[in-house]
Design a protein around this motif. Structure first.
Motif, PDB file in Angstrom:
ATOM      1  N   SER A  34      15.262  43.003 -41.930  1.00 33.53           N
ATOM      2  CA  SER A  34      14.722  44.351 -41.744  1.00 33.53           C
ATOM      3  C   SER A  34      15.523  45.167 -40.737  1.00 33.53           C
ATOM      4  N   VAL A  35      16.787  44.811 -40.551  1.00 39.08           N
ATOM      5  CA  VAL A  35      17.605  45.625 -39.651  1.00 39.08           C
ATOM      6  C   VAL A  35      17.884  46.958 -40.327  1.00 39.08           C
ATOM      7  N   PHE A  36      18.235  47.930 -39.530  1.00 37.64           N
ATOM      8  CA  PHE A  36      18.688  49.212 -40.059  1.00 37.64           C
ATOM      9  C   PHE A  36      20.201  49.069 -40.210  1.00 37.64           C
ATOM     10  N   PRO A  37      20.689  48.799 -41.427  1.00 39.07           N
ATOM     11  CA  PRO A  37      22.079  48.384 -41.619  1.00 39.07           C
ATOM     12  C   PRO A  37      23.127  49.412 -41.216  1.00 39.07           C
ATOM     13  N   ASN A  38      22.791  50.692 -41.266  1.00 38.32           N
ATOM     14  CA  ASN A  38      23.769  51.734 -40.945  1.00 38.32           C
ATOM     15  C   ASN A  38      23.701  52.195 -39.494  1.00 38.32           C
ATOM     16  N   LEU A  39      22.886  51.494 -38.698  1.00 35.78           N
ATOM     17  CA  LEU A  39      22.829  51.758 -37.258  1.00 35.78           C
ATOM     18  C   LEU A  39      23.479  50.602 -36.524  1.00 35.78           C
ATOM     19  N   THR A  40      23.952  50.854 -35.320  1.00 36.81           N
ATOM     20  CA  THR A  40      24.572  49.791 -34.531  1.00 36.81           C
ATOM     21  C   THR A  40      23.505  48.803 -34.051  1.00 36.81           C
ATOM     22  N   VAL A  41      23.975  47.680 -33.594  1.00 38.17           N
ATOM     23  CA  VAL A  41      23.089  46.677 -33.013  1.00 38.17           C
ATOM     24  C   VAL A  41      22.319  47.301 -31.850  1.00 38.17           C
ATOM     25  N   ARG A  42      23.022  47.994 -30.991  1.00 37.23           N
ATOM     26  CA  ARG A  42      22.383  48.637 -29.833  1.00 37.23           C
ATOM     27  C   ARG A  42      21.304  49.623 -30.276  1.00 37.23           C
ATOM     28  N   ASP A  43      21.597  50.442 -31.274  1.00 32.98           N
ATOM     29  CA  ASP A  43      20.617  51.420 -31.741  1.00 32.98           C
ATOM     30  C   ASP A  43      19.403  50.747 -32.385  1.00 32.98           C
ATOM     31  N   ASN A  44      19.606  49.640 -33.085  1.00 39.19           N
ATOM     32  CA  ASN A  44      18.489  48.883 -33.635  1.00 39.19           C
ATOM     33  C   ASN A  44      17.578  48.408 -32.512  1.00 39.19           C
ATOM     34  N   LEU A  45      18.173  47.896 -31.440  1.00 42.66           N
ATOM     35  CA  LEU A  45      17.369  47.434 -30.304  1.00 42.66           C
ATOM     36  C   LEU A  45      16.641  48.595 -29.632  1.00 42.66           C
ATOM     37  N   LEU A  46      17.319  49.716 -29.495  1.00 43.78           N
ATOM     38  CA  LEU A  46      16.673  50.881 -28.874  1.00 43.78           C
ATOM     39  C   LEU A  46      15.477  51.356 -29.699  1.00 43.78           C
ATOM     40  N   LEU A  47      15.565  51.226 -31.014  1.00 44.75           N
ATOM     41  CA  LEU A  47      14.410  51.579 -31.846  1.00 44.75           C
ATOM     42  C   LEU A  47      13.223  50.675 -31.545  1.00 44.75           C
ATOM     43  N   GLY A  48      13.494  49.426 -31.204  1.00 52.65           N
ATOM     44  CA  GLY A  48      12.423  48.518 -30.801  1.00 52.65           C
ATOM     45  C   GLY A  48      11.729  48.967 -29.531  1.00 52.65           C
ATOM     46  N   GLY A  49      12.431  49.718 -28.717  1.00 53.75           N
ATOM     47  CA  GLY A  49      11.861  50.234 -27.474  1.00 53.75           C
ATOM     48  C   GLY A  49      11.424  51.687 -27.572  1.00 53.75           C
ATOM     49  N   GLU A  61      16.351  48.306 -18.789  1.00 50.89           N
ATOM     50  CA  GLU A  61      15.988  46.979 -18.285  1.00 50.89           C
ATOM     51  C   GLU A  61      15.649  46.036 -19.443  1.00 50.89           C
ATOM     52  N   ARG A  62      14.895  46.524 -20.404  1.00 50.95           N
ATOM     53  CA  ARG A  62      14.532  45.700 -21.563  1.00 50.95           C
ATOM     54  C   ARG A  62      15.764  45.383 -22.405  1.00 50.95           C
ATOM     55  N   LEU A  63      16.622  46.363 -22.599  1.00 50.94           N
ATOM     56  CA  LEU A  63      17.854  46.155 -23.359  1.00 50.94           C
ATOM     57  C   LEU A  63      18.726  45.108 -22.674  1.00 50.94           C
ATOM     58  N   ASP A  64      18.867  45.207 -21.368  1.00 48.93           N
ATOM     59  CA  ASP A  64      19.632  44.220 -20.611  1.00 48.93           C
ATOM     60  C   ASP A  64      19.031  42.825 -20.762  1.00 48.93           C
ATOM     61  N   GLY A  65      17.711  42.753 -20.781  1.00 46.85           N
ATOM     62  CA  GLY A  65      17.034  41.470 -20.952  1.00 46.85           C
ATOM     63  C   GLY A  65      17.327  40.831 -22.305  1.00 46.85           C
ATOM     64  N   ILE A  66      17.345  41.643 -23.341  1.00 42.81           N
ATOM     65  CA  ILE A  66      17.662  41.128 -24.680  1.00 42.81           C
ATOM     66  C   ILE A  66      19.113  40.670 -24.715  1.00 42.81           C
ATOM     67  N   GLY A  95      15.157  40.170 -31.269  1.00 40.06           N
ATOM     68  CA  GLY A  95      15.422  40.958 -30.066  1.00 40.06           C
ATOM     69  C   GLY A  95      14.727  42.305 -30.104  1.00 40.06           C
ATOM     70  N   ARG A  96      14.762  42.955 -31.255  1.00 44.90           N
ATOM     71  CA  ARG A  96      14.096  44.255 -31.398  1.00 44.90           C
ATOM     72  C   ARG A  96      12.586  44.102 -31.177  1.00 44.90           C
ATOM     73  N   ALA A  97      12.005  43.036 -31.713  1.00 42.06           N
ATOM     74  CA  ALA A  97      10.569  42.786 -31.512  1.00 42.06           C
ATOM     75  C   ALA A  97      10.256  42.512 -30.038  1.00 42.06           C
ATOM     76  N   LEU A  98      11.157  41.842 -29.348  1.00 36.57           N
ATOM     77  CA  LEU A  98      10.934  41.494 -27.944  1.00 36.57           C
ATOM     78  C   LEU A  98      11.113  42.672 -26.986  1.00 36.57           C
ATOM     79  N   MET A  99      11.666  43.772 -27.473  1.00 41.15           N
ATOM     80  CA  MET A  99      11.881  44.937 -26.602  1.00 41.15           C
ATOM     81  C   MET A  99      10.584  45.424 -25.965  1.00 41.15           C
TER      82      MET A  99
END
Length: 120
Positions: A34-49, A61-66, A95-99
């Motif tokens: 369920s990743v957003f394939p056309n977004l970067t890894v970082r942007d996928n994680l930011l969406l989780g937050g 802080e959460r991004l650094d933790g992931i 990681g996105r869920a853990l944000m």
């Protein structure tokens, strides 16, 4: 459920909407990628937050933790999520869920779609 109820933290959560579950501290990783394939890894994680988007310090802080937990995501943070291997995509989803630092994370067949070592 067809019968009975679902309880979490002493409350009946049967039939609540996904955003209500998230507000109660429940995160969910689907069986299928369920990743957003056309977004970067970082942007996928930011969406989780997303819910903490107005608190940039907390979001960082959460991004650094992931990134501390999943080193491979640091190395791939500028890559498009759709270019990651299946295992890397699964780490990204977790990681996105853990944000949100959930109280409970529901993993629906976390190894689905992953090949055993040594197999294509």
């Amino acid at each position: 459920p067809h019968k009975g109820s679902i309880r979490f933290d002493g409350a009946d959560i049967t039939g609540i909407k996904p955003f209500e579950a998230a507000a109660k501290g429940i995160a969910y990783v689907t069986q299928h990628f369920s990743v957003f394939p056309n977004l970067t890894v970082r942007d996928n994680l930011l969406l989780g937050g997303w819910t903490m988007r107005k608190d940039s310090a907390l979001l960082q802080e959460r991004l650094d933790g992931i990134f501390a937990r999943f080193e491979v995501l640091v190395q791939k943070q500028a890559a498009l999520a759709g270019t990651l291997s299946g295992g890397q995509q699964r780490l990204l989803e977790i990681g996105r869920a853990l944000m949100t630092e959930p109280k409970f994370i529901l993993l629906d067949e976390p190894s689905a779609g992953l090949s055993p070592p040594g197999r294509p």
